[in-house]
Enzyme design. Structure first.
Site, mmCIF file in Angstrom:
data_model
loop_
_atom_site.group_PDB
_atom_site.id
_atom_site.type_symbol
_atom_site.label_atom_id
_atom_site.label_comp_id
_atom_site.label_asym_id
_atom_site.label_seq_id
_atom_site.Cartn_x
_atom_site.Cartn_y
_atom_site.Cartn_z
ATOM 1 N N CYS A 12 0.847 -1.189 0.000
ATOM 2 C CA CYS A 12 0.000 0.000 0.000
ATOM 3 C C CYS A 12 0.886 1.245 0.000
ATOM 4 C CB CYS A 12 -0.894 -0.048 1.235
ATOM 5 S SG CYS A 12 -1.195 1.530 2.018
ATOM 6 N N GLU A 13 0.671 2.108 -0.980
ATOM 7 C CA GLU A 13 1.570 3.262 -1.121
ATOM 8 C C GLU A 13 1.332 4.322 -0.056
ATOM 9 O OE1 GLU A 13 0.916 4.620 -5.087
ATOM 10 O OE2 GLU A 13 -0.782 5.904 -4.553
ATOM 11 N N HIS A 14 0.229 4.223 0.667
ATOM 12 C CA HIS A 14 -0.044 5.226 1.695
ATOM 13 C C HIS A 14 0.687 4.938 2.995
ATOM 14 C CE1 HIS A 14 -4.008 5.652 -0.679
ATOM 15 N NE2 HIS A 14 -3.126 6.520 -1.108
ATOM 16 N N HIS A 15 0.906 3.659 3.299
ATOM 17 C CA HIS A 15 1.534 3.292 4.569
ATOM 18 C C HIS A 15 2.794 2.436 4.420
ATOM 19 C CE1 HIS A 15 -2.804 3.957 5.507
ATOM 20 N NE2 HIS A 15 -2.313 4.552 6.573
ATOM 21 N N GLN A 19 -5.068 -0.689 -4.419
ATOM 22 C CA GLN A 19 -5.703 -1.861 -5.036
ATOM 23 C C GLN A 19 -6.506 -1.492 -6.284
ATOM 24 O OE1 GLN A 19 -7.692 -4.487 -2.252
ATOM 25 N NE2 GLN A 19 -9.013 -5.314 -3.862
ATOM 26 N N HIS A 68 -5.742 -5.731 3.681
ATOM 27 C CA HIS A 68 -4.766 -4.650 3.824
ATOM 28 C C HIS A 68 -4.297 -4.572 5.262
ATOM 29 C CE1 HIS A 68 -5.578 -2.464 -0.114
ATOM 30 N NE2 HIS A 68 -6.455 -3.451 -0.102
ATOM 31 N N CYS A 86 -2.704 -2.266 6.635
ATOM 32 C CA CYS A 86 -2.914 -0.925 7.217
ATOM 33 C C CYS A 86 -4.335 -0.792 7.757
ATOM 34 C CB CYS A 86 -2.598 0.170 6.195
ATOM 35 S SG CYS A 86 -3.601 0.129 4.711
HETATM 36 ZN ZN ZN Z 1 -2.623 1.763 3.559
#
Ligand code: ZN
Length: 198
Positions: A89-92, A130, A158, A160
């Site tokens: 996941c590119e956010h976390h 995703q 996920h 996260c």
């Molecule tokens: Zn994430």
């Protein structure tokens, strides 16, 4: 005793930017730990090698993988289901993982099933969300194989979402991307969804 030397890479490690080692030592310090503690000494090297592996898809081209298709005159639906994948996941920068199901309606040109699985892996091994992963797979197959239609369904957990934040272990996210006949023709889409067990 303190070590000021960054641990050196191993020959079996995938290549990474060596300055990452110092960055990761700094990060370990900034989260309140001692990078010179025995258990953490090799951690920057392990993390750098791990990121190089998990993000190898950023340097690889799935078009190349799918371009080795061949003319077969086949025009019935082809499905590859339960393709396991691990993405980040590119956010976390935490993993999301699950299974991808891919179907396409060839216009004569087909490709080995292992190539489809490999293309999924290349797209997955990048910083991702995703939704984009799902769309990129379907667009790529449609374009490279000149397919009449493509359907991709991805179901993933996920970390996260399950290990932190709202902490809902076991919950999964489902995304789909339908192109060509899979989007326009209800029967084609229904055939695909029932064959992958939806
Ligand atoms: Zn994430």
């Amino acid at each position: 005793m303190t070590s000021t030397q960054a641990p050196s890479g191993r020959s079996t490690d995938p290549p990474y930017d060596p300055s990452l080692l110092e960055t990761l030592r700094t990060m370990i310090r900034q989260v309140g730990e001692d990078p010179d503690r025995e258990g953490l000494l090799e951690t920057p090297r392990r993390m750098a090698a791990m990121y190089a592996e998990l993000f190898e898809g950023s340097h690889l081209d799935p078009v190349e993988v799918l371009s080795v298709g061949f003319e077969e005159g086949h025009d019935e639906m082809v499905i590859l289901k339960d393709i396991p994948f691990y993405s980040m996941c590119e956010h976390h920068f935490l993993p999301f993982h699950g299974e991808a199901h891919v179907g396409y309606l060839p216009d004569g040109r087909i490709v080995g099933l292992s190539k489809i699985a490999r293309a999924v892996e290349i797209f997955a091994r990048r910083p991702q969300v995703q939704e984009r992963l799902t769309t990129q797979i379907s667009e790529c197959i449609e374009q490279v194989l000149n397919a009449k239609g493509v359907g991709v369904v991805i179901e993933a957990e996920h970390l996260c979402m399950t290990a932190r934040g709202i902490r809902k272990p076991g919950s999964t996210m489902v995304t789909s991307s339908m192109r060509g006949h899979f989007r326009e023709d209800d029967r084609t889409r229904q055939e695909f969804l029932s064959l992958i067990g939806y």
